[in-house]
Scaffold this motif. Structure first.
Motif, mmCIF file in Angstrom:
data_model
loop_
_atom_site.group_PDB
_atom_site.id
_atom_site.type_symbol
_atom_site.label_atom_id
_atom_site.label_comp_id
_atom_site.label_asym_id
_atom_site.label_seq_id
_atom_site.Cartn_x
_atom_site.Cartn_y
_atom_site.Cartn_z
ATOM 1 N N ASN A 52 23.010 -7.397 11.828
ATOM 2 C CA ASN A 52 22.853 -8.839 11.653
ATOM 3 C C ASN A 52 22.328 -9.173 10.262
ATOM 4 O O ASN A 52 22.798 -10.111 9.613
ATOM 5 N N TRP A 53 21.332 -8.428 9.801
ATOM 6 C CA TRP A 53 20.765 -8.638 8.480
ATOM 7 C C TRP A 53 21.827 -8.475 7.392
ATOM 8 O O TRP A 53 21.923 -9.305 6.480
ATOM 9 N N HIS A 54 22.648 -7.446 7.515
ATOM 10 C CA HIS A 54 23.699 -7.187 6.536
ATOM 11 C C HIS A 54 24.697 -8.345 6.469
ATOM 12 O O HIS A 54 25.025 -8.834 5.381
ATOM 13 N N TYR A 55 25.172 -8.788 7.627
ATOM 14 C CA TYR A 55 26.171 -9.851 7.631
ATOM 15 C C TYR A 55 25.581 -11.206 7.258
ATOM 16 O O TYR A 55 26.272 -12.041 6.668
ATOM 17 N N ARG A 56 24.327 -11.468 7.574
ATOM 18 C CA ARG A 56 23.679 -12.710 7.125
ATOM 19 C C ARG A 56 23.594 -12.721 5.602
ATOM 20 O O ARG A 56 23.844 -13.734 4.961
ATOM 21 N N ARG A 57 23.207 -11.588 5.027
ATOM 22 C CA ARG A 57 23.119 -11.479 3.573
ATOM 23 C C ARG A 57 24.481 -11.651 2.924
ATOM 24 O O ARG A 57 24.618 -12.331 1.904
ATOM 25 N N LYS A 58 25.482 -11.032 3.532
ATOM 26 C CA LYS A 58 26.845 -11.137 3.012
ATOM 27 C C LYS A 58 27.338 -12.581 3.080
ATOM 28 O O LYS A 58 27.942 -13.090 2.127
ATOM 29 N N THR A 59 27.079 -13.254 4.187
ATOM 30 C CA THR A 59 27.474 -14.662 4.343
ATOM 31 C C THR A 59 26.758 -15.527 3.322
ATOM 32 O O THR A 59 27.376 -16.398 2.690
ATOM 33 N N ALA A 60 25.460 -15.312 3.128
ATOM 34 C CA ALA A 60 24.697 -16.098 2.156
ATOM 35 C C ALA A 60 25.247 -15.888 0.745
ATOM 36 O O ALA A 60 25.342 -16.842 -0.037
ATOM 37 N N ARG A 61 25.625 -14.673 0.428
ATOM 38 C CA ARG A 61 26.181 -14.382 -0.894
ATOM 39 C C ARG A 61 27.524 -15.093 -1.094
ATOM 40 O O ARG A 61 27.792 -15.664 -2.160
ATOM 41 N N ILE A 62 28.363 -15.096 -0.073
ATOM 42 C CA ILE A 62 29.662 -15.779 -0.154
ATOM 43 C C ILE A 62 29.461 -17.282 -0.302
ATOM 44 O O ILE A 62 30.126 -17.936 -1.121
ATOM 45 N N LEU A 63 28.534 -17.852 0.486
ATOM 46 C CA LEU A 63 28.257 -19.284 0.392
ATOM 47 C C LEU A 63 27.735 -19.657 -0.987
ATOM 48 O O LEU A 63 28.101 -20.702 -1.543
ATOM 49 N N LYS A 64 26.884 -18.813 -1.540
ATOM 50 C CA LYS A 64 26.351 -19.070 -2.872
ATOM 51 C C LYS A 64 27.484 -19.054 -3.904
ATOM 52 O O LYS A 64 27.525 -19.907 -4.798
ATOM 53 N N ASP A 65 28.402 -18.107 -3.764
ATOM 54 C CA ASP A 65 29.546 -18.037 -4.679
ATOM 55 C C ASP A 65 30.446 -19.260 -4.549
ATOM 56 O O ASP A 65 31.059 -19.695 -5.524
ATOM 57 N N LEU A 66 30.532 -19.822 -3.333
ATOM 58 C CA LEU A 66 31.360 -21.010 -3.106
ATOM 59 C C LEU A 66 30.639 -22.306 -3.462
ATOM 60 O O LEU A 66 31.243 -23.373 -3.464
ATOM 61 N N GLY A 67 29.346 -22.225 -3.705
ATOM 62 C CA GLY A 67 28.579 -23.408 -4.069
ATOM 63 C C GLY A 67 28.054 -24.185 -2.886
ATOM 64 O O GLY A 67 27.662 -25.344 -3.018
ATOM 65 N N ILE A 68 28.031 -23.584 -1.714
ATOM 66 C CA ILE A 68 27.515 -24.240 -0.511
ATOM 67 C C ILE A 68 26.055 -23.842 -0.343
ATOM 68 O O ILE A 68 25.711 -22.664 -0.380
ATOM 69 N N SER A 69 25.195 -24.829 -0.131
ATOM 70 C CA SER A 69 23.770 -24.516 -0.017
ATOM 71 C C SER A 69 23.454 -23.929 1.354
ATOM 72 O O SER A 69 24.178 -24.138 2.335
ATOM 73 N N GLN A 70 22.347 -23.237 1.433
ATOM 74 C CA GLN A 70 21.880 -22.624 2.680
ATOM 75 C C GLN A 70 21.570 -23.698 3.718
ATOM 76 O O GLN A 70 21.818 -23.525 4.895
ATOM 77 N N ARG A 71 21.045 -24.840 3.275
ATOM 78 C CA ARG A 71 20.696 -25.934 4.189
ATOM 79 C C ARG A 71 21.936 -26.485 4.883
ATOM 80 O O ARG A 71 21.938 -26.680 6.101
ATOM 81 N N ILE A 72 23.009 -26.683 4.153
ATOM 82 C CA ILE A 72 24.251 -27.191 4.741
ATOM 83 C C ILE A 72 24.819 -26.178 5.735
ATOM 84 O O ILE A 72 25.265 -26.531 6.836
ATOM 85 N N TYR A 73 24.757 -24.905 5.398
ATOM 86 C CA TYR A 73 25.240 -23.860 6.292
ATOM 87 C C TYR A 73 24.443 -23.850 7.595
ATOM 88 O O TYR A 73 25.020 -23.783 8.674
ATOM 89 N N GLU A 74 23.125 -23.945 7.494
ATOM 90 C CA GLU A 74 22.291 -23.933 8.693
ATOM 91 C C GLU A 74 22.500 -25.170 9.548
ATOM 92 O O GLU A 74 22.484 -25.089 10.781
#
Length: 83
Positions: free
Chosen positions: A57-79
């Motif tokens: 879970n930790w690995h895929y959360r980190r991977k998702t956060a990295r992809i979102l950051k690359d796409l310019g989507i904030s963590q708040r919007i994702y949550e």
């Protein structure tokens, strides 16, 4: 001693050494397995699965956060969208 005889002797010595090590290793493994009851093995397995799940879970959360950051989507919007 000929080349073939020497080769056979070398192979035989190699096999003896490795089969002996395998036998000792298996005896240690069987002794270790026999030292714990089935219930204790289930505890150990449950703990190992829980730890493994945490890291997956930790690995895929980190991977998702990295992809979102690359796409310019904030963590708040994702949550907010994944509640």
């Amino acid at each position: 001693m000929g080349l073939v005889e020497r080769l056979i002797l070398d192979i035989s010595n190699w096999l003896d050494r490795h089969i002996t090590n395998l036998s000792y290793s298996m005896s240690v493994l069987v002794t270790t397995c026999g030292a714990m009851t089935l219930q204790e093995w289930m505890y150990v397995t449950g703990i190992a699965v829980a730890i493994g799940t945490f890291f997956v879970n930790w690995h895929y959360r980190r991977k998702t956060a990295r992809i979102l950051k690359d796409l310019g989507i904030s963590q708040r919007i994702y949550e907010e969208t994944n509640r």
